[in-house]
Design a protein around this motif. Structure first.
Motif, short mmCIF file in Angstrom:
data_model
loop_
_atom_site.label_atom_id
_atom_site.label_comp_id
_atom_site.label_asym_id
_atom_site.label_seq_id
_atom_site.Cartn_x
_atom_site.Cartn_y
_atom_site.Cartn_z
N ARG A 2 39.56 54.33 32.41
CA ARG A 2 38.28 53.84 31.92
C ARG A 2 38.57 52.64 31.01
O ARG A 2 39.25 52.78 30.00
CB ARG A 2 37.54 54.94 31.17
CG ARG A 2 37.12 56.10 32.07
CD ARG A 2 36.49 57.24 31.28
NE ARG A 2 37.38 57.70 30.23
CZ ARG A 2 37.07 57.72 28.94
NH1 ARG A 2 35.89 57.29 28.52
NH2 ARG A 2 37.93 58.17 28.05
N LEU A 3 38.08 51.48 31.41
CA LEU A 3 38.43 50.23 30.73
C LEU A 3 37.20 49.62 30.08
O LEU A 3 36.18 49.39 30.74
CB LEU A 3 39.03 49.27 31.76
CG LEU A 3 39.67 47.98 31.24
CD1 LEU A 3 40.79 47.55 32.18
CD2 LEU A 3 38.65 46.85 31.12
N ALA A 4 37.27 49.37 28.77
CA ALA A 4 36.22 48.66 28.04
C ALA A 4 36.71 47.24 27.76
O ALA A 4 37.78 47.05 27.20
CB ALA A 4 35.91 49.37 26.72
N PHE A 5 35.91 46.26 28.17
CA PHE A 5 36.33 44.86 28.11
C PHE A 5 35.30 44.09 27.29
O PHE A 5 34.14 43.96 27.68
CB PHE A 5 36.40 44.30 29.54
CG PHE A 5 37.22 43.05 29.69
CD1 PHE A 5 38.48 43.10 30.26
CD2 PHE A 5 36.73 41.83 29.26
CE1 PHE A 5 39.23 41.95 30.41
CE2 PHE A 5 37.48 40.68 29.41
CZ PHE A 5 38.74 40.74 29.98
N ILE A 6 35.72 43.59 26.13
CA ILE A 6 34.84 42.78 25.28
C ILE A 6 35.14 41.31 25.58
O ILE A 6 36.22 40.80 25.25
CB ILE A 6 35.07 43.08 23.79
CG1 ILE A 6 34.87 44.57 23.50
CG2 ILE A 6 34.12 42.25 22.93
CD1 ILE A 6 35.24 44.99 22.09
N GLN A 31 37.36 48.44 42.50
CA GLN A 31 37.60 48.88 43.88
C GLN A 31 38.80 49.82 43.97
O GLN A 31 38.88 50.64 44.89
CB GLN A 31 37.80 47.68 44.79
CG GLN A 31 36.53 46.90 45.08
CD GLN A 31 36.76 45.74 46.02
OE1 GLN A 31 37.88 45.27 46.21
NE2 GLN A 31 35.69 45.28 46.65
N ARG A 32 39.71 49.70 43.02
CA ARG A 32 40.87 50.58 42.99
C ARG A 32 40.58 51.89 42.25
O ARG A 32 41.50 52.68 42.01
CB ARG A 32 42.06 49.85 42.37
CG ARG A 32 42.49 48.60 43.14
CD ARG A 32 43.63 47.87 42.44
NE ARG A 32 44.88 48.60 42.56
CZ ARG A 32 45.72 48.52 43.58
NH1 ARG A 32 45.44 47.73 44.61
NH2 ARG A 32 46.85 49.21 43.60
N GLY A 33 39.33 52.09 41.88
CA GLY A 33 38.93 53.38 41.32
C GLY A 33 38.80 53.42 39.82
O GLY A 33 38.54 54.50 39.25
N ALA A 76 30.56 51.37 21.49
CA ALA A 76 30.54 51.60 22.93
C ALA A 76 31.93 51.53 23.54
O ALA A 76 32.21 52.18 24.56
CB ALA A 76 29.62 50.58 23.60
N ALA A 77 32.82 50.74 22.94
CA ALA A 77 34.19 50.60 23.47
C ALA A 77 35.07 51.79 23.11
O ALA A 77 36.03 52.10 23.83
CB ALA A 77 34.82 49.32 22.94
N VAL A 82 41.58 52.18 28.06
CA VAL A 82 42.07 50.82 27.78
C VAL A 82 40.93 50.06 27.12
O VAL A 82 39.81 50.01 27.64
CB VAL A 82 42.51 50.09 29.06
CG1 VAL A 82 42.99 48.67 28.74
CG2 VAL A 82 43.59 50.86 29.79
N ILE A 83 41.21 49.47 25.96
CA ILE A 83 40.22 48.66 25.25
C ILE A 83 40.77 47.24 25.16
O ILE A 83 41.85 47.02 24.62
CB ILE A 83 39.94 49.22 23.84
CG1 ILE A 83 39.40 50.66 23.95
CG2 ILE A 83 38.95 48.32 23.09
CD1 ILE A 83 39.36 51.40 22.63
#
Length: 360
Positions: A2-6, A31-33, A76-77, A82-83
């Motif tokens: 689960r990736l959070a991207f700011i 696409q890789r899940g 939210a992040a 992964v942040i």
């Protein structure tokens, strides 16, 4: 994961050259899940100039560009595996770069993703009191949009635990050949926003070529050029949404890439425009920078120029047949070796490796 991207924006390319990179790479990771949450500020009119709706592969959180909004973004992040704090968010960059480090928990990683590493590094090197200097060693990982070994070594000198370039690439579903658009017809097209460390190079490579070839037509796309004094044979058309990039690249005899000054100095930093143009089968003329042969073969897949005179000479020597052959060779090269699917596989391996180290 689960990736959070700011970052600056996923849904708008308005004053946001990294949009294509974010969409291609994060879309390929999805696409890789992997689950993607993208947190972007409501700033600089980007939400009013959206190119796309929220994609179905990402949760997009638009936060108000104020202190309370930043706090909401950080909340939210929190809790993601992964942040990521990207460079160039545009608001509260310094505050976010420090604040995300407090979100680390056991088994998670916090990464800094630099989409303009040469400019970041030059800023830090010029200012020994730059607060980002002390933050670099605290990140689990630094990822960059390019820069090769010179950028890796520079980040390692600042104490980065690990620095990995994840280059721009092609999303063939987004950038591909289309029929020419008569409204975008020209001998040479250039697409890029007017920025301080780009303008002088656009003068030297694009506008100088136009002055040397007054009988040829030149098309200038991008925001900020409206009040720029231009030669009579240069037509400025303003911001070009990503939906029109294929038409822009497929309608001119050739298109020009001009790296920003800092990227040209470091080398190994092909911008998104290079892969967009190649994916569309455009004949690309590029300014010279170290490492270009890593991505495209000069003379066969790209024409390389050291100044505006050489741009003009390349353009004067082009006909439709040769331009088509160069564009097709470039397209097959990037399809084989430079897609976001390939970049996502690298990124996944790097992030999972750092995740295992953090868990241990």
């Amino acid at each position: 994961m689960r990736l959070a991207f700011i970052g600056s924006s996923l849904v708008s390319s308005y004053w946001n050259g990294a949009a294509t990179y974010y969409r291609g790479l994060l879309g390929a990771l999805a696409q890789r899940g992997h689950a993607i949450t993208f947190l972007e500020p409501d700033a600089f009119g980007r939400q009013q100039h959206r190119d796309i709706p929220d994609p179905d592969w990402a949760r997009v959180v638009v936060w108000p560009a104020d202190q309370a909004g930043m706090a909401r973004a950080l909340e939210a992040a929190a809790g993601h595996d992964v942040i990521v704090k990207a460079s160039g968010v545009g608001v509260f960059d310094a505050e976010l770069e420090e604040a995300v480090l407090s979100l680390r928990r056991q088994g998670s990683i916090v990464a800094f993703w630099d989409v303009d590493a040469p400019a970041t590094l030059e800023s830090v090197e010029k200012d020994p009191d730059n607060p980002f200097r002390g933050l670099v060693p605290r990140y689990d990982l630094v990822l960059t949009y390019g820069g090769g070994d010179p950028v890796v070594r520079a980040y390692e000198r600042l104490g980065a635990r690990r620095c990995v370039p994840v280059y721009n690439a092609l999303d063939p579903a987004t950038h591909h050949p289309v029929p020419p658009d008569p409204a975008l017809d020209a001998d040479l097209g250039f697409l890029g926003n007017r920025l301080p460390d780009r303008e002088a190079r656009v003068e030297a490579f694009f506008l100088e070529a136009a002055r040397r070839l007054p009988e040829r037509s030149f098309l200038l796309g991008g925001a900020g050029w409206e009040d720029k004094a231009l030669p009579a044979n240069v037509r400025a058309i303003g911001h070009v949404p990503t939906a029109r990039h294929n038409g822009f690249n497929c309608s001119a005899l050739a298109v020009l890439n001009v790296n920003r000054a800092s990227m040209a100095r470091y080398g190994f930093s092909p911008p998104t425009r290079v892969f967009e143009a190649a994916g569309a089968g455009a004949c690309l003329i590029s300014d010279a920078w170290e490492g270009i042969e890593t991505f495209l073969e000069p003379g066969r897949e790209v024409l390389v120029a050291r100044d505006g005179a050489e741009v003009a000479a390349h353009l004067a020597g082009l006909d439709r047949g040769r331009a088509r052959a160069i564009g097709e060779a470039a397209r097959w090269r990037v399809l084989a070796h430079h897609t976001y699917e390939q970049r996502a596989a690298l990124c996944e391996a790097v992030l999972e490796g750092r995740g295992r180290e953090a868990a241990a």
